[in-house]
Every structure is written in C-alpha cells, then in structure tokens.
Design an enzyme around this catalytic site. Structure first.
Site, PDB file in Angstrom:
ATOM      1  N   ASN A 115      82.388  12.996-115.680  1.00 17.09           N
ATOM      2  CA  ASN A 115      81.257  13.737-116.410  1.00 17.09           C
ATOM      3  C   ASN A 115      81.641  14.215-117.771  1.00 17.09           C
ATOM      4  O   ASN A 115      82.641  15.274-117.807  1.00 17.09           O
ATOM      5  CB  ASN A 115      81.155  15.142-115.434  1.00 17.09           C
ATOM      6  N   ARG A 140      78.611  10.497-114.543  1.00 17.39           N
ATOM      7  CA  ARG A 140      77.324  11.112-114.447  1.00 17.39           C
ATOM      8  C   ARG A 140      76.404  10.962-115.832  1.00 17.39           C
ATOM      9  O   ARG A 140      77.003  11.322-116.962  1.00 17.39           O
ATOM     10  CB  ARG A 140      77.675  12.656-114.217  1.00 17.39           C
ATOM     11  N   HIS A 179      69.573  17.644-111.811  1.00 20.03           N
ATOM     12  CA  HIS A 179      70.480  18.145-110.732  1.00 20.03           C
ATOM     13  C   HIS A 179      69.904  17.187-109.402  1.00 20.03           C
ATOM     14  O   HIS A 179      70.154  17.438-108.250  1.00 20.03           O
ATOM     15  CB  HIS A 179      70.003  19.442-109.994  1.00 20.03           C
ATOM     16  N   ARG A 200      69.316  30.251-119.164  1.00 21.72           N
ATOM     17  CA  ARG A 200      68.298  29.837-119.705  1.00 21.72           C
ATOM     18  C   ARG A 200      66.904  30.642-118.941  1.00 21.72           C
ATOM     19  O   ARG A 200      66.857  30.957-117.994  1.00 21.72           O
ATOM     20  CB  ARG A 200      67.858  28.338-119.250  1.00 21.72           C
ATOM     21  N   GLU A 249      78.478  17.096-106.158  1.00 20.46           N
ATOM     22  CA  GLU A 249      77.988  15.933-106.907  1.00 20.46           C
ATOM     23  C   GLU A 249      79.062  14.822-107.102  1.00 20.46           C
ATOM     24  O   GLU A 249      78.598  13.658-107.102  1.00 20.46           O
ATOM     25  CB  GLU A 249      77.285  16.611-108.109  1.00 20.46           C
TER      26      GLU A 249
END
Ligand code: ADP
Length: 397
Positions: A7, A91, A180, A241, A385
């Site tokens: 990642n 990823r 996601h 966020r 993940e």
C-alpha cells in the site's frame, strides 16, 4: 502462495507478506518519510520483535529494496530469497469506471490506471510509483492491482450521478465512485458467512468507521450505494474530513478567509471532521470519548454529530434497499469503540436491532451484538484489507 501486499502512499509504503494457503501474515512493516530527511523502516516478523531502523530512502524503489532486504534478512527475515515471493498485490485507490474488479498488471492496465490519475491526484500516482518500483526490483514477478473503487461499480446510475449539468459527467467523469470497496466487500461477505447465509440473500449495511469512514448498502451481494463520492471527502463526518456539506460553503470560506478553493478543500480534508468539530482536540475517537466522559462539551458535541450522521446514513440505506437484514460495524472505531457504537445504536433501534449492551462491550472480535430474535442482526466484523488483497492476487495469478 506467498503474496507481498503493498500500500504505497506519496511518502510511505505499508507491506505484509501473506501465505495465502494458511492466510497467515509472515511479516509486516512500514517505510516512512520516503524521499525525506529521517526516512525509516519498521519491520515485524510474525511472532518476533519489531525492529525499527533509520535508513536513507530517496525514493520508493529504494524502499522496496529495503523491504526485500528485511524479508530475506538472516535475523528478522521470513524467506530465504526474493524467489519465494510468488506475486505482489497493490492497493490502488482509484480505478474510475475502467475497473469493475481487480486486474493483473500489464502495460494496458497501467495505462488505464494512469487515465484515472486526475480523479485521485494524490493517491494514484503514488500507487503507480509502487508498481514501477516493484518492476525494477523484482522483474517478472506477477502483480495485481486491487481497487478501492471496484466493488462499488455496481451502483446504479441513480445512486452515482450528482445533480449537476450532465456535460461534466461526459467531459470529466464527475460522478460518485465510493472507496474502501475492498473492506465493504470483505466485511459483507464475512458477515454472511458468520450467519451461515448466502450474501445473495441479504441486504447488508456496512459501516467502515476508521479515520476515513464510509457506509455502504450491499444488496444481495452487490454494492448499490456508498457514502463517499468522487473523492473520499463526501459522506460521514470523519476523523479529519468534513463529509457532506453545502457546496456553497467552499466559496463562502474562501472569500471570508482569503483562500483559494483548493486551500478550503484541503481544510475540509485535513482539519475538519471530529478534529475540527472538537476545536482541534483530537481526531482519535478514544480521546474524544475520554474527554466527553470527563465533561468536555465540545468533545461530546463532536461525537454527537458523528454518531447522528452515521445513524442517518443507515436509515437512508435501509430505504435505498427497501429493507435491511444485517448491519456490520468495522475498522478502528467500528470494531473497538463500544461507546461510539452505542451512540449510533440509539438511532437504529427502531429497525429492531436489539443491541445487547453487554455484547456491545467487545473490542476487535467477530461478534453478534443483537439479541436473539432481532429483526436486523447487528454485528462487529473486523476488516482485513491486506488479506482481501492477497486473496484477490492469488485468485488472479
Ligand atoms: P485508518 O482509516 O487510518 O485505517 P483505523 O481503522 O485505524 O483508521 O481507525 C482509527 C480510529 O479507530 C481512531 O479514531 C481510534 O480511536 C479508533 N480505535 C482504534 N483502536 C481502538 C481501540 N482499541 N479502542 C477504541 N478506539 C479505537
């Protein structure tokens, strides 16, 4: 098969080496501050001590070399040589409309990923640098791209179109994509497995509540809506966020504070969410719960707004799917923060969730939170993940 899962961010690289037959993590680690002063690698072999070393890493290629060095090291390594790595899973943040599933990386695929760079200017180029670095360091090892957006490509048009002039969709592909996806797919699948049911028979709402956070509506096995949009800024109030807001706020703040639109969007990404709402106290839910319990009203207000937004989205997605059978909480706060789950729980009780406060105390384990006889089964399903990327990679190569 041994799969290296990567990642890559603009200055970081997270990795795990996974044996896909046993699904064991053989080693994992993180390269930080790549291309900067003070770059470092932290590496941890399974069952062993974590080691951290300051190593100059001018770019991602040097970082990948360092990862291989650690994986093959006499003391902290877990494989004898590079030849033991059968494949690499990357990823990828944005696959736009080009990718509805994972893809084996070749020149054509790389070109199609590059076409999406505009949509994720911070993330995709960094992901691609990771791919190129691996091509340099381990030529010939097959690689797979697993996209955050792919699972949501089943969303119907009514869910992904914004109410703006159509020409912007035609010209720039402005629409909702969602992120996601690897996690929403993994968790909804696992939720069905735990319940001994087929995902194709269930309407599942997945609440991925990490630092970044999103909710998805997974209807009979397919994502039909999700809260993030063109970028990960839309939807829930997150760690830093803002999530949904009146778009006119951007020009309003820009004018008042003498900022550009890009600067305001940066504030909405990095200084907003519960961090902004708590007046800069923290983006970490543990801190906010603690401060709230100690009587800090600003922290409490941030948590209230956060939980309310999640509750509202769950209600909306129950309507979107014309019903809901399962609600699954996942990621950092979803898996571990009983207080936050309890606050959200109050908004969804009317659905017949029957969340048992005792069961809700758990942290980080697969657990059914609802009492027997609940109309909607509420559960905690830890996401993974990296494992999902490793499985996809093994499946494709
Ligand atoms: P990211 O989006 O960065 O992967 P995570 O999924 O790690 O984020 O989620 C981070 C959030 O999870 C933090 O706000 C943190 O408070 C919460 N969290 C993580 N572990 C725990 C824990 N053991 N107890 C309570 N909250 C936790």
């Amino acid at each position: 098969m041994k799969v290296l899962v990567l990642n890559c961010g603009s200055s970081s690289l997270k990795y795990q080496l996974i044996n896909t037959e046993t699904e064991d993590v053989l080693a994992k680690g993180l390269c930080e501050r790549i291309g900067m002063e003070g770059s470092a690698i932290a590496h941890q072999p399974a069952g062993g001590q974590k080691v951290k070393e300051l190593v100059p890493m001018a770019d991602h290629t040097v970082a990948v070399k360092n990862v291989i060095d650690k994986l093959t090291d006499k003391n902290v390594g877990v494989i004898a040589s590079l030849a033991e790595i059968d494949a690499v899973g990357h990823r990828m943040v944005h696959g736009g409309e080009n990718f509805t599933s994972s893809a084996v990386i070749n020149d054509e695929v790389l070109k199609a990923i590059e076409e999406c760079n505009d949509l994720a200017p911070l993330h995709n180029p960094a992901n691609l640098i990771g791919v190129r670095s691996c091509q340099d360091v381990m030529p010939g090892v097959p690689m797979v791209a697993v996209f955050d957006t792919a699972f949501h490509q089943t969303m119907p048009k009514k869910a992904y179109m914004y109410g703006i002039p159509y020409e912007y969709y035609n010209k720039y592909k402005i629409r909702r994509y969602g992120f996601h996806g690897t996690s929403h797919d993994f968790v909804s699948k696992r939720a069905a497995e735990i319940l001994n049911k087929d995902r194709k028979d269930l309407r599942i709402i997945v609440c991925h509540l990490g630092n970044g956070a999103s909710v998805s509506a997974v209807k009979y096995g397919e994502s039909v809506d999700t809260s993030m949009g063109l970028t990960p800024l839309e939807g829930l109030i997150m760690g830093t966020r803002s999530g949904d807001l009146d778009p006119a706020i951007v020009s309003f703040i820009a004018e008042k504070e003498n900022l550009t639109a890009a600067q305001v969007v940066d504030i909405l990404n990095k200084k907003s969410g519960v961090l902004g709402l708590s007046d800069g106290l923290s983006n970490d839910f543990r801190d906010l719960v603690e401060a709230g319990a100690a009587g800090n009203q600003v922290a409490k207000g941030a948590l209230d707004a956060y939980a309310y937004r999640v509750g509202k989205y769950i209600g909306a997605y129950a309507a979107a799917m014309k019903g809901v059978d399962v609600i699954a909480f996942t990621a950092g706060a979803g898996e571990n923060n009983a207080e936050v789950r309890a606050m959200i729980g109050e908004y969804i009780e009317f659905l017949g969730t029957n969340i048992d406060p005792e069961r809700n105390k758990i942290r980080g384990e697969e657990t059914i939170l609802s009492d027997e006889g609940a109309k909607v089964v509420t559960m905690v399903v830890p996401t993974n993940e990296e494992l999902a990327i490793a499985r996809e990679t093994a499946r494709l190569v």
